[in-house]
Scaffold this motif. Structure first.
Motif, PDB file in Angstrom:
ATOM      1  N   LEU A 169      81.720  58.158  45.925  1.00 54.41           N
ATOM      2  CA  LEU A 169      81.442  58.058  47.363  1.00 54.41           C
ATOM      3  C   LEU A 169      80.770  59.349  47.847  1.00 54.41           C
ATOM      4  O   LEU A 169      79.801  59.329  48.614  1.00 54.41           O
ATOM      5  N   LYS A 170      81.291  60.472  47.363  1.00 54.70           N
ATOM      6  CA  LYS A 170      80.719  61.763  47.727  1.00 54.70           C
ATOM      7  C   LYS A 170      79.303  61.909  47.158  1.00 54.70           C
ATOM      8  O   LYS A 170      78.395  62.403  47.823  1.00 54.70           O
ATOM      9  N   GLN A 191      84.764  60.443  44.098  1.00 54.04           N
ATOM     10  CA  GLN A 191      83.655  61.317  43.724  1.00 54.04           C
ATOM     11  C   GLN A 191      82.316  60.587  43.808  1.00 54.04           C
ATOM     12  O   GLN A 191      81.294  61.166  44.154  1.00 54.04           O
ATOM     13  N   TYR A 198      69.777  63.049  50.120  1.00 57.32           N
ATOM     14  CA  TYR A 198      69.491  63.809  48.891  1.00 57.32           C
ATOM     15  C   TYR A 198      70.395  63.356  47.759  1.00 57.32           C
ATOM     16  O   TYR A 198      69.945  63.151  46.630  1.00 57.32           O
ATOM     17  N   ASP A 233      76.717  60.395  49.301  1.00 56.92           N
ATOM     18  CA  ASP A 233      76.744  60.795  50.717  1.00 56.92           C
ATOM     19  C   ASP A 233      75.479  61.563  51.095  1.00 56.92           C
ATOM     20  O   ASP A 233      75.281  62.690  50.666  1.00 56.92           O
ATOM     21  N   THR A 283      78.734  60.437  57.713  1.00 53.51           N
ATOM     22  CA  THR A 283      79.331  60.595  56.381  1.00 53.51           C
ATOM     23  C   THR A 283      80.605  59.769  56.209  1.00 53.51           C
ATOM     24  O   THR A 283      81.397  59.634  57.149  1.00 53.51           O
ATOM     25  N   PRO A 284      80.845  59.252  55.013  1.00 48.39           N
ATOM     26  CA  PRO A 284      82.121  58.585  54.727  1.00 48.39           C
ATOM     27  C   PRO A 284      83.182  59.582  54.266  1.00 48.39           C
ATOM     28  O   PRO A 284      84.316  59.211  54.024  1.00 48.39           O
ATOM     29  N   MET A 285      82.792  60.868  54.128  1.00 45.58           N
ATOM     30  CA  MET A 285      83.721  61.878  53.607  1.00 45.58           C
ATOM     31  C   MET A 285      84.315  62.693  54.759  1.00 45.58           C
ATOM     32  O   MET A 285      83.807  62.678  55.874  1.00 45.58           O
ATOM     33  N   GLY A 326      91.084  60.395  45.927  1.00 53.25           N
ATOM     34  CA  GLY A 326      89.637  60.432  45.709  1.00 53.25           C
ATOM     35  C   GLY A 326      89.010  61.761  46.080  1.00 53.25           C
ATOM     36  O   GLY A 326      87.794  61.872  46.191  1.00 53.25           O
ATOM     37  N   GLN A 344      72.815  71.160  55.951  1.00 55.43           N
ATOM     38  CA  GLN A 344      72.938  69.811  55.436  1.00 55.43           C
ATOM     39  C   GLN A 344      74.316  69.547  54.887  1.00 55.43           C
ATOM     40  O   GLN A 344      74.828  68.450  54.980  1.00 55.43           O
TER      41      GLN A 344
END
Lengths: 418, 414
Positions: free
Chosen positions: A358-359, A356, A365, A362, B23-25, B72, B354
């Protein structure tokens, strides 16, 4: 052949790269933070004013914020809104206990124009009587709707008891609207907007000159660095039930005054709080929703202000299971206080929290929001590295200790409405 | 411009992949082509109840959320009258976990009695919390059957009544799964910093062995053309009288959809629209007013809604609403106003794009409409709309016999 019963191997998150915005000073102690290299044409500016509900009264803070674009000597509110529309800008203002935050969203090529329009509107705002009456009417009608909702009533009540006898306990009542005078709003605006800017967050790709122009213009609103009212809270626990005969559900709020990020226990407490009620698989959700079916949702949260925080459990349940739900919450707290969290559950929550984070880091913003979360407390971005480390290291014993130390059942206020 | 690749597995699963290197996601989105409109009238609320059951464990994996959280990630879903959309957001290096979980619940659910019993209760509490225990909460339960007489849009996603949810049986659950949850009824979208070959290989690895099933034809009762204006009044314990005008508007694939959407933006604009200025500022008739569309796949609704000020009557309001409507039927929107709306749309779209999840949902939805690339053409359609188009459209849609009105009257001494 795919064996579907075996879960894929997981790769843990070891570190995350955190970045900070460029920092400029509008004036001593009043920063402007700028994040650029956005990779798309979006932009926003966030202006933080010392104009929250605690600085004077919630009614003044709320109405002044609602009337920032209410017209000047030369332009009506409609004209100003049209001008903002003409550059495709969206405008938003939110008032919390400690601050009022004005946000303008636009494409980067239009942000400066949008800001100039807002700047002029704010500087020369005259708060026409007609506009004051209109907003009072609109807000009174909205409040009537709100006051029929059990979750709103419970939220107001717990705010009143947790923060009793301090400005943080104030809420807006219908009667307040009759007491408001235009001149009070003008005075509030003078004091807390024209001399109330405490910081600015800017996102978007534009030239440095544009950024510097905005910075210069921001100086017109500069006041003192943000300094919220300092209060001490009684910490007394209250148990209150308000009957609402026509309600189909009962709203429950259980909470107490707690600390914020600056406290050494904050991260450990957060991990414990996640296990308790801050994700879909939490103990409160597993027990009260997924096992008993008492509710559509239940959660526990940590809220933060500048000098303190508070902890809150919130849910709406079937009327007949109010007592049973409160008992189950108590049971879950006792479990955390007496038993060690099983290793598998603790590992899951650790991985979940890091995923979470990491998100939450991301994109520009999101990264700026993370920064804002530590900046408020005068901390720096390295907090999140400490967070990662602490989450990785925390033990089941520490979780139990957090629950024992901070969540004694008798220290919690329990409000139910319905 | 959102670039994407499309491929199809032998079992009929459509897959979209959009590479986002920054992005890492990763996002894994699954749109199942089933919504409340596919329910039978005696068993409403089922598509949504079913969405809840999809989190109750699948044939090989007892718990859906646990493994995803351990990776995660996080997951959720929503059901509308048209579709059921599931999504997972997790660190990209754990993509396999999402594909593993989603493929197993597409293969088959665990179908435990406990899960059905609990989720029935959860959904009943959701019904109460969102529709019954809120002022104006039941408006859509009343407005839908007023506007639709035959088409399944006449019931809300949550269902017609709590009893339908209480009565849901395991045999219904199994039949629903068999009919709607299989590869050819689903669009899978993956976003993240991956290579196409890798995504192909991983998706095929997890989804390739799911048996193919035939996509069943959707035959819905047609809504007969409305021949007269209808209105209904309900009395509720609410603080103010409220009104909901609803006009039938074109289905999602009809070009008129975009006209309706733009017109609702123009009419519903906060602070500046004609409705706002005339009815709130000049006449003090209402305390709030808004216009929006339901945006559904089949014939949808264009809504004008608001709340009356104390002492004002529905009759006064009705006169004014029709005056406003007449204005849009006769007067061209100024070039300036049209430009303002279009640039606002551009801003809104840039902010929406975005978000990774938004992109995944939109790509999937446009693919359902026929071509995911529609996502890249939509702005052009909006930008090409002229004032004349809107006026012509207003004349068609705002025909009186095309509308209904729901009045929510405040209970005396409430």
């Amino acid at each position: 052949m795919l064996n579907r019963q075996v879960a894929p191997k997981l790769t843990p998150i070891k570190s995350i790269e955190f970045t900070v915005p460029e920092t400029f000073e509008i004036q001593a102690g009043i920063p402007l933070y700028w994040k650029n290299n956005i990779a798309n044409e979006t932009a926003k500016i966030e202006l933080h004013f010392n104009a929250g509900t605690t600085i004077e009264t919630p009614i003044l803070a709320s109405l002044t914020a609602g009337l920032l674009i209410s017209g000047t000597k030369t332009k009506s509110a409609i004209q100003i809104h049209h001008a903002l529309d003409a550059v495709g800008a969206y405008y938003d203002v939110s008032v919390s206990q400690e601050q009022a935050v004005v946000t303008l969203y636009a494409l980067n090529s239009y942000l400066k124009q949008a800001f100039d329009i807002f700047h002029e509107a704010l500087t020369a705002a005259i708060f026409p009587e007609k506009e004051v009456q209109e907003i009072c009417n609109e807000r009174q009608e909205k409040l009537k709707v709100q006051m029929q909702k059990v979750n709103v009533l419970a939220q107001r009540k717990i705010q009143q008891v947790l923060f009793e006898e301090t400005p943080y306990s104030q809420v807006i009542s219908q009667g307040d609207y009759a007491t408001v005078k235009r001149t009070d709003l003008i005075a509030f605006h003078q004091k807390h907007y024209l001399k109330g800017l405490s910081k600015v967050f800017l996102v978007g790709d534009f030239s440095k000159d544009v950024m510097l122009d905005i910075k210069t213009a921001c100086a017109d609103f500069v006041g003192k660095a943000f300094q919220p009212v300092n209060c001490t809270f009684s910490g007394k626990a209250h148990v209150v039930h308000q009957e609402k005969s026509d309600a189909l559900q009962t709203a429950i709020r259980i909470g107490k005054i707690m600390f914020n990020k600056t406290h050494p226990d904050f991260i450990s407490f957060s991990v414990m709080n996640t296990i308790l009620g801050d994700y879909f698989g939490s103990r409160l959700m597993s027990n009260i929703r997924e096992d008993k079916g008492y509710t559509y949702g239940i959660g526990s949260y940590m809220m933060e202000n500048t000098h303190f925080g508070y902890f809150m459990i919130a849910t709406e349940v079937a009327k007949e299971v109010r007592e049973a739900t409160i008992q189950e919450v108590k049971n879950e707290l006792e479990r955390l206080q007496t038993e060690l969290v099983p290793a598998e559950e603790l590992e899951l929550v650790k991985s979940y929290l890091l995923g979470q984070l990491l998100k939450a880091a991301d994109g520009p913003y999101a990264m700026l929001d993370l920064f804002s979360g530590v900046e408020l407390h005068g901390m720096d971005i390295s907090f999140y590295n400490k967070y990662i480390q602490k989450v990785q290291e925390i033990t089941a014993e520490e979780i139990r200790e957090m629950a024992c130390k901070h969540l004694d059942w008798k220290s919690l206020s329990i409000i139910s409405v319905g | 411009m959102i670039h994407f690749e499309r491929f199809k597995l032998d079992n009929g699963l459509t897959v979209l992949f959009h590479k986002e290197a920054s992005t890492p996601m990763a996002v894994v989105n699954l749109l199942y082509d089933v919504g409340a409109r596919d329910e039978s009238e005696e068993k409403t609320g089922f598509a949504h109840l079913f969405e809840h059951l999809m989190f109750g464990g699948s044939v090989n994996i007892p718990d859906f959320d646990g493994p995803l959280q351990a990776a995660g990630g996080e997951s959720n879903a929503f059901t509308s009258n048209d579709i059921t959309n599931y999504y997972d957001v997790l660190p990209a290096h754990n993509l396999d976990t999402a594909l593993w979980l989603e493929s197993d619940r597409m293969l088959s659910l665990a179908f435990t009695d406990k899960s059905l019993e609990v989720q029935r209760n959860v959904v009943i509490e959701e019904f109460k919390q969102r529709y019954l225990n809120q002022p104006y909460g039941d408006v859509w339960l009343e407005l839908r059957p007023l506007a639709y007489t035959k088409h399944p849009y006449k019931w809300a996603t949550i269902g017609k009544e709590i009893k339908h949810i209480e009565d849901a049986k395991m045999s219904d659950v199994k039949a629903f799964f068999k009919k709607h949850y299989h590869p050819s009824n689903c669009i899978l979208c993956v976003i993240g910093n991956f290579e196409l070959d890798y995504v192909k290989e991983r998706v095929d690895h997890f989804f390739g062995s799911i048996p193919k099933a035939k996509k069943s034809a959707r035959i819905l009762p047609l809504e007969p053309a409305q021949d007269r204006f209808k209105s209904k009044t309900i009395v509720r314990n609410v603080p103010a009288d409220a009104f909901y005008y609803a006009f039938k508007m074109p289905e999602r694939k009809n070009p008129g959809y975009y006209l309706a959407d733009l017109l609702s933006d123009i009419m519903g604009r906060e602070k500046v629209s004609k409705m706002y200025v005339d009815l709130i500022k000049k006449q003090k008739l209402v305390s709030e007013i808004n216009a929006y569309i339901t945006g559904s796949m089949d014939e949808g609704l264009f809504i004008i809604t608001g709340k009356l000020n104390e002492g004002k009557s529905f009759a006064d309001l009705d006169k004014e609403i029709w005056k406003i409507i007449a204005h849009y039927k006769t007067t061209l929107i100024s070039k300036k106003e049209l430009e303002q709306i279009k640039i606002k749309l551009r801003t809104a779209r840039a902010f929406q794009d975005q978000g990774l999840l938004n992109r995944a949902m939109n790509l999937s939805f446009f693919e359902l409409l026929g071509d995911a690339n529609g996502i890249n053409q939509e702005q052009e359609i909006y930008q090409s709309i002229q004032a004349e188009d809107l006026r012509t459209f207003a004349n068609e849609m705002f025909a009186k016999k095309n509308g209904v009105l729901l009045k929510v009257k405040k209970k005396k001494n409430a």
